[in-house]
Every structure is written in C-alpha cells, then in structure tokens.
Design an enzyme around this catalytic site. Sequence first.
Site, short mmCIF file in Angstrom:
data_model
loop_
_atom_site.label_atom_id
_atom_site.label_comp_id
_atom_site.label_asym_id
_atom_site.label_seq_id
_atom_site.Cartn_x
_atom_site.Cartn_y
_atom_site.Cartn_z
N SER A 11 0.81 -1.21 0.00
CA SER A 11 0.00 0.00 0.00
C SER A 11 0.85 1.26 0.00
O SER A 11 0.33 2.36 -0.20
CB SER A 11 -0.90 0.01 1.23
OG SER A 11 -0.11 0.13 2.41
N ILE A 14 4.05 1.56 6.09
CA ILE A 14 5.15 0.89 6.77
C ILE A 14 4.94 -0.62 6.87
O ILE A 14 5.88 -1.40 6.68
CB ILE A 14 5.39 1.51 8.17
CG1 ILE A 14 6.62 0.88 8.83
CG2 ILE A 14 4.15 1.37 9.06
CD1 ILE A 14 7.03 1.58 10.11
N MET A 35 -2.65 -2.30 -5.34
CA MET A 35 -3.99 -2.34 -5.92
C MET A 35 -4.61 -0.95 -5.93
O MET A 35 -4.53 -0.23 -4.93
CB MET A 35 -4.90 -3.27 -5.11
CG MET A 35 -4.52 -4.71 -5.17
SD MET A 35 -5.78 -5.71 -4.33
CE MET A 35 -4.98 -7.31 -4.37
N CYS A 105 -13.95 -6.91 1.44
CA CYS A 105 -12.93 -6.72 0.42
C CYS A 105 -11.81 -7.73 0.57
O CYS A 105 -11.34 -8.31 -0.42
CB CYS A 105 -12.39 -5.29 0.50
SG CYS A 105 -11.18 -4.90 -0.78
N CYS A 202 -11.63 3.30 2.64
CA CYS A 202 -10.89 3.92 1.53
C CYS A 202 -11.78 4.69 0.56
O CYS A 202 -11.32 5.62 -0.09
CB CYS A 202 -10.08 2.86 0.78
SG CYS A 202 -11.07 1.64 -0.14
#
Length: 376
Positions: A11, A14, A35, A105, A202
């Site tokens: 993503s 970290i 993604m 998801c 998101c």
Amino acid sequence: MKKGRVLVAMSGGIDSSITALLLHEQGYEIVGLTMKTWDYVSSGGRKKETGCCSLDSINDARNVAVSLGFPHIILDIREEFGDYVISNFTSEYLAGRTPNPCVLCNTHIKWDALLRRADKLNCEYIATGHYANIRHENGRYIVSRGKDLNKDQSYALWGVSQESLSRTLLPLGVFTKPEIREIASQRGFKELVTKSESYEICFIPDNDYRGFLKRRVDNLEEQVKGGEFVLEDGTVVGHHEGYPFYTVGQRKGLGITLGYPVYVTEIQADKNRVVLGTFDELARDGMYVHKLNMGKYPDLQGRRLDSVTKVRYNDPGSPAVLEQDGDIMKVFFGKGVHAIAPGQAAVFYEGDDVIGGGWIKASFKQPAFKKYNFSQ
C-alpha cells in the site's frame, strides 16, 4: 537459494513495506503489487495526498521496491471493487444493516485478485502486512492472533478460504508495531516511520458515509424521509432523517432529546423506523450468524463449543457458546452484549485461534443462563 516467489500486496505504508523487506531478507524472490481500488476524488472527497490508492502511496511502494531491487506493478481493480464492495455497501445500508466493507474486500476481492495475479506471475505465495499468524495443523490452516494484541488483525481474515490461506504469508504476525518501526529505522526507511496511517474506509470521502450514500443512491432522501423514532414499546417520539443514516449502538448525531441518554437499538427498514432505547435495552443475549466460513474446525454440527466471540473489529470479545444449525451459527452469550449490529462480522475464537466467522443476521434477547451455565 531462493525459497520461492512471493507477490506482496503493498500500500506504500510501513506495514506492507516491511513485509516485503522481511521476506526479501529471508530469501524469497519478491514482486510488489499495489492495488488501485477506488478513485477518492471522483467519489466526492477533497484531493487526497496520502492513504490507500493515492499517487503518493503508489510512488512510496514503488520506491521501496526500487530500493530493495524487486519489480513493482499496479493492479487496477476499481471496476470489480465497485461492482461488489460498493454495491454491497449501499444495499446493506438500504436493508437497515451496517456493512463491513474492509472484511468483505479482504475475503472476496483482494485475496482473489492477488492469487489470480500470482498465478500469472508464477508466484507460489502471496503476502500482506496484516498483524496475524497462520499455521497448518490437523489438515487445517488456522488463523491466530498476532503478537501485538493492540494491532491484531485476525478478525479481518476470518473469511479467507483454506486454499487461499495455504498460499499466504504473514510475516508481521510475530512482531509488535514498535518492533516494525524499529526495523524500518534500522534498515534506512525512516520516512515510513513518520508517515501517517489511514484508518478510514478507503472509498468514503472525509468519513462522510451519509454523503456517499446520497451521491450513490438516486433520490435516497425522498425514499426514506419522514420515518419515525420509536421506543422499544412502539411509542413514537420523533422523526428521523432516514433509517440508512443510523446504525445500531449509535448515540451521537440522533437529533433528538428525551431527557436521558438513548441509543439506536434496532433499525426496522421495512417500516422506516429507528428504535431507540437505554443502554440496558441495547444489550442482547445472543445472535444468529450466517454465511459462515469455518477455520479451525470445518463443522460444528451437533457440537456445543465454548468460545470468545467478537461482534466488531475493536471488540475485546465475550464468552459465548456456539451451536451450529445448518448454515446458521447460534451464539449464546454469558452476559448481555451491547450494540450487536446486523451486517457486521462475528468472529469466534478459541484461545488465540480463529474458529471461524460469519455475518450477523439478527440478535435476540434470551438469557443464556436459561440454557447454559457460564463460568465467570
């Protein structure tokens, strides 16, 4: 000698970056993948410089890959994400339920998409930055809590299939978050330590899910306006803005004052009603869970199993007895549990192990002590 080829979901944060680093150091051949699930700005949000799917985050993931010397690719799954996750999100709220899009998801989009791309890239494994563990025992792949109980994400993985778990690596499960930050600093990735983390959904601009629903559903306010606030006995005490804009357990933002604290105890979508009650009236003694995915034990038919059951992500869990009846799990709590919201995920634990989980169908009031003797 390389241990195998791994497709790592990155993503730009970290956790996923150090996942790639650790596996790289362990001798795996790494391919990084980011993604793109949603266009934040097109969904009504302000320009978003950080967080999931942003250009900065994609660049951060690519920079880590370049630094460690492995390839990085971008996978656009916006259409699939919209067709499944977004559609489910709106339909669940319209049905009076409270969806959990992140768990959905993981289960139906991310793992499937990762494995399909892994096959095309000849990767034996996939890896993510979840704080959880997987082990193989008695022919089953079992998800268990991570070392860092404050960051544990085993709850979010209850729906991942056995086949998918067999190809999944979770290297962060044996670390705490402070340890991961220390590793990042020691390996020269100090910028990851100071990077802010995103905790919002998101695709919800500025955490405004009401605004999102209004934009996604034509004439929503006209469809649901004029509904009633009622008490548990059916007494009408006011009018609400539309039942999809409320969730079980909600206290703030109700727009109604009764002289004492009240909470949403039930949503009756078919009647366009929102039921209010006291904190005690919010408690339920059990629930029905459906669409099960069983992990540690494939089938509990005819068995009574003690568990600790979580009804939301940040729930510490409550002692409960499980009884499986076909594709429904009956859950009986030792003490009343508050704010059980239909549509949320319920996850069953035995110690640190995930027994399985499913989606909350309904809750009920029926003191468990009438059926079981709970040792407290």
